[in-house]
Write a protein that holds these residues in place. Structure first.
Motif, PDB file in Angstrom:
ATOM      1  N   ASP A  21      24.490  56.069   7.882  1.00 63.01           N
ATOM      2  CA  ASP A  21      25.331  55.426   8.901  1.00 63.01           C
ATOM      3  C   ASP A  21      24.755  55.627  10.301  1.00 63.01           C
ATOM      4  O   ASP A  21      24.716  54.691  11.111  1.00 63.01           O
ATOM      5  CB  ASP A  21      26.765  55.973   8.853  1.00 63.01           C
ATOM      6  N   GLN A  22      24.317  56.858  10.578  1.00 64.97           N
ATOM      7  CA  GLN A  22      23.722  57.142  11.888  1.00 64.97           C
ATOM      8  C   GLN A  22      22.453  56.317  12.095  1.00 64.97           C
ATOM      9  O   GLN A  22      22.234  55.763  13.172  1.00 64.97           O
ATOM     10  CB  GLN A  22      23.384  58.635  12.008  1.00 64.97           C
ATOM     11  N   ALA A  23      21.624  56.226  11.061  1.00 64.04           N
ATOM     12  CA  ALA A  23      20.383  55.455  11.162  1.00 64.04           C
ATOM     13  C   ALA A  23      20.686  53.980  11.408  1.00 64.04           C
ATOM     14  O   ALA A  23      20.039  53.328  12.239  1.00 64.04           O
ATOM     15  CB  ALA A  23      19.546  55.632   9.895  1.00 64.04           C
ATOM     16  N   SER A  24      21.686  53.473  10.714  1.00 64.91           N
ATOM     17  CA  SER A  24      22.056  52.071  10.876  1.00 64.91           C
ATOM     18  C   SER A  24      22.603  51.801  12.284  1.00 64.91           C
ATOM     19  O   SER A  24      22.223  50.823  12.928  1.00 64.91           O
ATOM     20  CB  SER A  24      23.099  51.691   9.820  1.00 64.91           C
ATOM     21  N   GLU A  25      23.484  52.692  12.769  1.00 65.62           N
ATOM     22  CA  GLU A  25      24.060  52.523  14.108  1.00 65.62           C
ATOM     23  C   GLU A  25      22.991  52.583  15.193  1.00 65.62           C
ATOM     24  O   GLU A  25      23.054  51.854  16.183  1.00 65.62           O
ATOM     25  CB  GLU A  25      25.094  53.621  14.377  1.00 65.62           C
ATOM     26  N   ARG A  26      22.014  53.463  15.011  1.00 70.50           N
ATOM     27  CA  ARG A  26      20.968  53.651  16.031  1.00 70.50           C
ATOM     28  C   ARG A  26      19.771  52.734  15.816  1.00 70.50           C
ATOM     29  O   ARG A  26      18.859  52.715  16.630  1.00 70.50           O
ATOM     30  CB  ARG A  26      20.521  55.111  16.032  1.00 70.50           C
ATOM     31  N   ASN A  27      19.793  52.022  14.682  1.00 70.29           N
ATOM     32  CA  ASN A  27      18.702  51.106  14.338  1.00 70.29           C
ATOM     33  C   ASN A  27      17.354  51.840  14.246  1.00 70.29           C
ATOM     34  O   ASN A  27      16.348  51.406  14.799  1.00 70.29           O
ATOM     35  CB  ASN A  27      18.627  49.953  15.337  1.00 70.29           C
ATOM     36  N   VAL A  28      17.384  53.002  13.546  1.00 74.40           N
ATOM     37  CA  VAL A  28      16.184  53.802  13.311  1.00 74.40           C
ATOM     38  C   VAL A  28      16.163  54.201  11.838  1.00 74.40           C
ATOM     39  O   VAL A  28      17.119  53.955  11.100  1.00 74.40           O
ATOM     40  CB  VAL A  28      16.135  55.071  14.201  1.00 74.40           C
ATOM     41  N   SER A  30      16.122  56.845   8.559  1.00 74.29           N
ATOM     42  CA  SER A  30      16.817  58.096   8.214  1.00 74.29           C
ATOM     43  C   SER A  30      15.973  59.302   8.596  1.00 74.29           C
ATOM     44  O   SER A  30      16.509  60.333   8.998  1.00 74.29           O
ATOM     45  CB  SER A  30      17.126  58.136   6.711  1.00 74.29           C
ATOM     46  N   SER A  31      14.659  59.170   8.481  1.00 75.71           N
ATOM     47  CA  SER A  31      13.773  60.279   8.851  1.00 75.71           C
ATOM     48  C   SER A  31      13.936  60.654  10.312  1.00 75.71           C
ATOM     49  O   SER A  31      13.900  61.837  10.670  1.00 75.71           O
ATOM     50  CB  SER A  31      12.312  59.910   8.586  1.00 75.71           C
ATOM     51  N   ILE A  32      14.108  59.683  11.162  1.00 78.71           N
ATOM     52  CA  ILE A  32      14.284  59.967  12.594  1.00 78.71           C
ATOM     53  C   ILE A  32      15.604  60.683  12.832  1.00 78.71           C
ATOM     54  O   ILE A  32      15.670  61.641  13.614  1.00 78.71           O
ATOM     55  CB  ILE A  32      14.169  58.675  13.429  1.00 78.71           C
ATOM     56  N   VAL A  33      16.664  60.261  12.159  1.00 80.18           N
ATOM     57  CA  VAL A  33      17.969  60.923  12.304  1.00 80.18           C
ATOM     58  C   VAL A  33      17.852  62.379  11.866  1.00 80.18           C
ATOM     59  O   VAL A  33      18.301  63.295  12.573  1.00 80.18           O
ATOM     60  CB  VAL A  33      19.058  60.196  11.500  1.00 80.18           C
ATOM     61  N   ILE A  34      17.238  62.613  10.715  1.00 82.80           N
ATOM     62  CA  ILE A  34      17.088  63.985  10.212  1.00 82.80           C
ATOM     63  C   ILE A  34      16.211  64.801  11.162  1.00 82.80           C
ATOM     64  O   ILE A  34      16.536  65.943  11.502  1.00 82.80           O
ATOM     65  CB  ILE A  34      16.502  63.969   8.789  1.00 82.80           C
ATOM     66  N   GLY A  35      15.111  64.229  11.621  1.00 83.58           N
ATOM     67  CA  GLY A  35      14.239  64.930  12.563  1.00 83.58           C
ATOM     68  C   GLY A  35      14.949  65.276  13.858  1.00 83.58           C
ATOM     69  O   GLY A  35      14.775  66.373  14.398  1.00 83.58           O
ATOM     70  N   ASP A  36      15.784  64.352  14.354  1.00 83.36           N
ATOM     71  CA  ASP A  36      16.546  64.617  15.579  1.00 83.36           C
ATOM     72  C   ASP A  36      17.525  65.778  15.372  1.00 83.36           C
ATOM     73  O   ASP A  36      17.690  66.621  16.257  1.00 83.36           O
ATOM     74  CB  ASP A  36      17.309  63.375  16.028  1.00 83.36           C
ATOM     75  N   CYS A  37      18.176  65.800  14.209  1.00 81.08           N
ATOM     76  CA  CYS A  37      19.123  66.891  13.914  1.00 81.08           C
ATOM     77  C   CYS A  37      18.397  68.236  13.866  1.00 81.08           C
ATOM     78  O   CYS A  37      18.885  69.231  14.414  1.00 81.08           O
ATOM     79  CB  CYS A  37      19.839  66.634  12.590  1.00 81.08           C
ATOM     80  N   ILE A  38      17.250  68.262  13.217  1.00 81.53           N
ATOM     81  CA  ILE A  38      16.481  69.503  13.125  1.00 81.53           C
ATOM     82  C   ILE A  38      15.991  69.921  14.511  1.00 81.53           C
ATOM     83  O   ILE A  38      16.062  71.103  14.881  1.00 81.53           O
ATOM     84  CB  ILE A  38      15.307  69.345  12.139  1.00 81.53           C
TER      85      ILE A  38
END
Length: 109
Positions: A21-28, A30-38
């Motif tokens: 959901d985060q990846a879809s909302e940000r249009n990026v 899933s790897s970027i979402v996970i990397g940002d969280c880390i």
């Protein structure tokens, strides 16, 4: 130039859905979402290590509270501290952060 490292991790379906959901909302991806969280977690951990007592917000709040209480306690207007504490209590109640105090005296029977 050093290459980024690849990690594989298993997550619960609930977390996987949130990541998608985060990846879809940000249009990026899933790897970027996970990397940002880390990165955010790593940054918070390192900020805590770099904090000195003078820049730690918790220590600053405690110092400010103690200093203000001392100033109010020894102020020429003897009831200024009590009025300030009462105003603070009313503000907390209005914001819903504490339950209202019961009406009546504070004497115990």
């Amino acid at each position: 130039m050093p290459r980024d490292k690849r990690f594989v991790a298993y997550v619960t379906p609930l977390i996987a859905d949130w990541i998608r959901d985060q990846a879809s909302e940000r249009n990026v991806s899933s790897s970027i979402v996970i990397g940002d969280c880390i990165f955010d977690a790593w940054n918070r951990a390192n900020e805590a290590d770099l904090r000195t007592p003078a820049t730690d917000p918790v220590r600053q709040n405690i110092f400010i509270t103690v200093a203000l209480d001392a100033l109010l306690t020894h102020h020429p207007e003897t009831d200024l501290r009590d009025r300030t504490v009462a105003a603070y209590q009313r503000r907390l109640e209005r914001l819903g952060l504490v339950a209202p105090r019961p009406l009546g005296g504070s004497d115990e029977a």
